[in-house]
Design a protein around this motif. Structure first.
Motif, PDB file in Angstrom:
ATOM      1  N   PRO A 174      14.021  54.332  47.736  1.00 17.43           N
ATOM      2  CA  PRO A 174      14.366  55.562  47.106  1.00 17.43           C
ATOM      3  C   PRO A 174      15.309  55.336  45.948  1.00 17.43           C
ATOM      4  O   PRO A 174      15.181  55.578  44.876  1.00 17.43           O
ATOM      5  CB  PRO A 174      15.154  56.642  48.151  1.00 17.43           C
ATOM      6  N   LEU A 177      13.733  52.950  43.334  1.00 18.52           N
ATOM      7  CA  LEU A 177      12.853  53.994  42.323  1.00 18.52           C
ATOM      8  C   LEU A 177      13.293  54.897  41.413  1.00 18.52           C
ATOM      9  O   LEU A 177      12.895  54.691  40.127  1.00 18.52           O
ATOM     10  CB  LEU A 177      11.783  54.686  43.479  1.00 18.52           C
ATOM     11  N   GLY A 181      13.227  54.418  37.483  1.00 19.29           N
ATOM     12  CA  GLY A 181      13.053  55.525  36.782  1.00 19.29           C
ATOM     13  C   GLY A 181      13.826  55.643  35.491  1.00 19.29           C
ATOM     14  O   GLY A 181      13.512  55.525  34.325  1.00 19.29           O
ATOM     15  N   ALA A 184      13.059  53.188  32.883  1.00 20.36           N
ATOM     16  CA  ALA A 184      11.925  53.397  32.157  1.00 20.36           C
ATOM     17  C   ALA A 184      12.346  54.374  31.198  1.00 20.36           C
ATOM     18  O   ALA A 184      11.684  54.368  30.081  1.00 20.36           O
ATOM     19  CB  ALA A 184      10.750  54.046  33.287  1.00 20.36           C
TER      20      ALA A 184
ATOM     21  N   PRO B 180       9.237  57.378  33.262  1.00 20.53           N
ATOM     22  CA  PRO B 180      10.127  57.555  34.374  1.00 20.53           C
ATOM     23  C   PRO B 180      10.021  58.823  35.213  1.00 20.53           C
ATOM     24  O   PRO B 180      10.597  58.702  36.298  1.00 20.53           O
ATOM     25  CB  PRO B 180      11.472  57.927  33.127  1.00 20.53           C
ATOM     26  N   GLY B 182       7.429  59.572  36.612  1.00 19.62           N
ATOM     27  CA  GLY B 182       6.736  59.142  38.014  1.00 19.62           C
ATOM     28  C   GLY B 182       7.557  58.217  38.965  1.00 19.62           C
ATOM     29  O   GLY B 182       7.709  58.677  40.027  1.00 19.62           O
ATOM     30  N   PHE B 183       8.492  57.358  38.406  1.00 17.52           N
ATOM     31  CA  PHE B 183       9.364  56.524  39.108  1.00 17.52           C
ATOM     32  C   PHE B 183      10.364  57.748  40.034  1.00 17.52           C
ATOM     33  O   PHE B 183      10.492  57.551  41.117  1.00 17.52           O
ATOM     34  CB  PHE B 183      10.201  55.612  38.461  1.00 17.52           C
ATOM     35  N   ILE B 184      11.054  58.565  39.218  1.00 21.46           N
ATOM     36  CA  ILE B 184      12.132  59.405  39.704  1.00 21.46           C
ATOM     37  C   ILE B 184      11.488  60.255  40.923  1.00 21.46           C
ATOM     38  O   ILE B 184      12.157  60.332  41.993  1.00 21.46           O
ATOM     39  CB  ILE B 184      12.982  60.162  38.838  1.00 21.46           C
ATOM     40  N   LEU B 186       8.808  60.051  42.546  1.00 18.19           N
ATOM     41  CA  LEU B 186       8.364  59.334  43.867  1.00 18.19           C
ATOM     42  C   LEU B 186       9.603  58.820  44.685  1.00 18.19           C
ATOM     43  O   LEU B 186       9.758  59.176  45.828  1.00 18.19           O
ATOM     44  CB  LEU B 186       7.617  58.161  43.561  1.00 18.19           C
ATOM     45  N   GLY B 187      10.678  58.651  44.086  1.00 15.90           N
ATOM     46  CA  GLY B 187      12.023  58.317  44.746  1.00 15.90           C
ATOM     47  C   GLY B 187      12.427  59.427  45.733  1.00 15.90           C
ATOM     48  O   GLY B 187      12.779  59.413  46.933  1.00 15.90           O
ATOM     49  N   ILE B 188      12.320  60.800  44.658  1.00 14.20           N
ATOM     50  CA  ILE B 188      12.874  61.864  45.281  1.00 14.20           C
ATOM     51  C   ILE B 188      12.088  62.333  46.621  1.00 14.20           C
ATOM     52  O   ILE B 188      12.827  62.465  47.625  1.00 14.20           O
ATOM     53  CB  ILE B 188      12.809  63.064  44.465  1.00 14.20           C
ATOM     54  N   LEU B 190      10.159  60.353  48.440  1.00 20.51           N
ATOM     55  CA  LEU B 190      10.550  59.248  49.407  1.00 20.51           C
ATOM     56  C   LEU B 190      11.948  59.643  50.256  1.00 20.51           C
ATOM     57  O   LEU B 190      12.083  59.486  51.461  1.00 20.51           O
ATOM     58  CB  LEU B 190      10.452  57.943  48.863  1.00 20.51           C
ATOM     59  N   LEU B 191      12.987  59.947  49.675  1.00 19.18           N
ATOM     60  CA  LEU B 191      14.246  60.434  50.101  1.00 19.18           C
ATOM     61  C   LEU B 191      13.880  61.444  51.210  1.00 19.18           C
ATOM     62  O   LEU B 191      14.309  61.377  52.158  1.00 19.18           O
ATOM     63  CB  LEU B 191      15.150  60.902  49.046  1.00 19.18           C
ATOM     64  N   ASN B 194      11.666  60.237  54.067  1.00 13.50           N
ATOM     65  CA  ASN B 194      12.405  59.447  55.111  1.00 13.50           C
ATOM     66  C   ASN B 194      13.631  60.538  56.019  1.00 13.50           C
ATOM     67  O   ASN B 194      13.580  60.070  57.029  1.00 13.50           O
ATOM     68  CB  ASN B 194      13.238  58.623  54.460  1.00 13.50           C
TER      69      ASN B 194
END
Lengths: 194, 213
Positions: A174, A177, A181, A184, B180, B182-184, B186-188, B190-191, B194
């Protein structure tokens, strides 16, 4: 000449493979814990991507198009890339021990790196009728350099991140990523360059 | 369950236990690239499911014929065949989807999920189980990519499947649709996933302890 320069700037910065086209995310997330290994992976990808761009161009122009087999493109390209990676690995092993030791471990991973196939396909669709031989090679080189730039920069960020006291729930993917971001966002700044 | 894998557990394994996106982090490229609209997400998910099911089927059928040494090129040819079929079918029947997914349709070939399932599951298990596994993994992928694209479309456009959902006063956040975002996002996600799966495991352990006492 100026068109080649445009391809380079577009490939490295504006349409960066990882940061704006989402190609090659797996190695980007998987092999970015150390700057050295990231650089090694970047070099291996550069080597293969330029060769793959040239060879897929030749296959397409002299084999697929004359026999109107364009619909076989995906199969032909992925096989060529798989064979190419194997050959490069064997040749390097015989010719240059040092180079093999530096790049060898990364080579098998490149077959399923979607950036290589992605560049080979976009060479055929980027302009009407596809890039010519020189443009394809330059596009492959530029894409690979952009990939290396993003990978090495991200590895440097993750090295710093690992030493910081992150909250426990941010550890691992997390956090990585979200850092990607933010990186990016920086690459978005190049958007107006061309 | 350890001795003989049941169809149910194999199917559910793809959706929960080893969800390709949220658990295994496989197939990140198409996930991040096409998840800007729910329609695209579902299309990509179903296209990948089709390839997964049929490549698992064929590889399970041929698992005793393919020599071990050339299994990787053989898998690649099988997978590429089905990807070509999907590519041509989409071009013929849903040209708008084919246009918006673009290069990511041929790139299903190098989606690590498909290769991973061929290598780890279909080359070792019976045909029926392999097809079930392909279906489970494919649906797990579809559900996750749809979830991600729903979040992005909702925040970035205020719509779901093209229909206005958010109130008129909602200011769309354009960044959710850009790379950006997309990345952020997906990170959130995933958090959240988890954290919630950790909470579930903890509660289960606590219950088991209680039962022991």
């Amino acid at each position: 000449m100026s068109s080649l320069l445009l391809i380079i700037i577009a490939g490295v910065l504006v349409n960066n493979l990882v940061m704006s086209q989402f190609l090659g995310i797996c190695p980007f997330l998987g092999i970015s814990k150390k700057t050295e290994t990231a650089f090694g992976m970047g070099m291996a990808v550069t080597f293969v991507m330029v060769l793959a761009s040239v060879i897929t161009y030749l296959i397409r122009t002299y084999l697929l198009v004359p026999f109107s087999l364009e619909y076989m493109q995906t199969i032909a390209f992925i096989l060529v890339i798989a064979v190419l990676v194997q050959t490069v690995e064997m040749v390097l092993k015989k010719v240059s021990r040092a180079l093999y030791q530096a790049l060898g471990v990364y080579l098998p991973l490149i077959t399923t790196n979607c950036a290589v196939l992605g560049v080979a396909i976009s060479n055929t669709t980027a302009v009407e009728g596809g890039y010519d031989l020189l443009q394809s090679a330059v596009n492959g080189l530029a894409g690979a350099l952009g990939f290396t730039l993003a990978l090495v920069a991200f590895a440097a960020i993750r090295e710093k991140l690992a030493m910081n006291d992150l909250p426990k729930w941010m550890d691992g993917f997390p956090g990585a990523l979200i850092a990607a971001g933010l990186m990016a966002v920086a690459f978005q700044g190049f958007a107006g360059l061309i | 369950m350890k001795k003989k894998k049941s169809m149910r557990s194999v199917f559910l394994n793809g959706i929960f236990g080893e969800n390709p996106i949220f658990r295994m982090l496989l197939g990140m490229c198409p996930t991040l690239a096409v998840s800007t609209a729910v329609f695209q997400g579902i299309g990509m998910g179903l296209a990948t499911t089709f390839v997964l099911v049929f490549s698992n089927l064929v590889i399970a059928l041929l698992r005793n014929i393919i020599p071990d040494k050339v299994r990787i090129p053989a898998f690649i040819v099988v997978i590429a065949t089905f990807v070509t079929i999907v590519d041509l079918m989409l071009k013929a029947f849903i040209p708008s989807l084919s246009q918006s997914l673009g290069i990511f349709i041929p790139l299903i070939v190098v989606n690590c999920i498909i290769f991973a399932r061929a290598e780890a599951f279909a080359s070792k298990n019976s045909v029926l189980l392999s097809v079930t596994d392909g279906l489970g993994m494919g649906l797990g992928f579809t559900v996750s990519i749809t979830l991600l694209s729903a979040c992005r479309e909702l925040l970035g456009n205020g719509t779901l499947l093209g229909a206005q959902v958010m109130p008129e006063t909602f200011q769309p956040m354009a960044i959710a649709l850009r790379p950006p975002g997309g990345f952020i996002m997906l990170g959130i996600l995933l958090l959240i996933i988890n954290a919630s799966s950790k909470a579930i495991v903890k509660r289960r352990e606590a219950k088991a302890k209680e039962a022991e006492l």
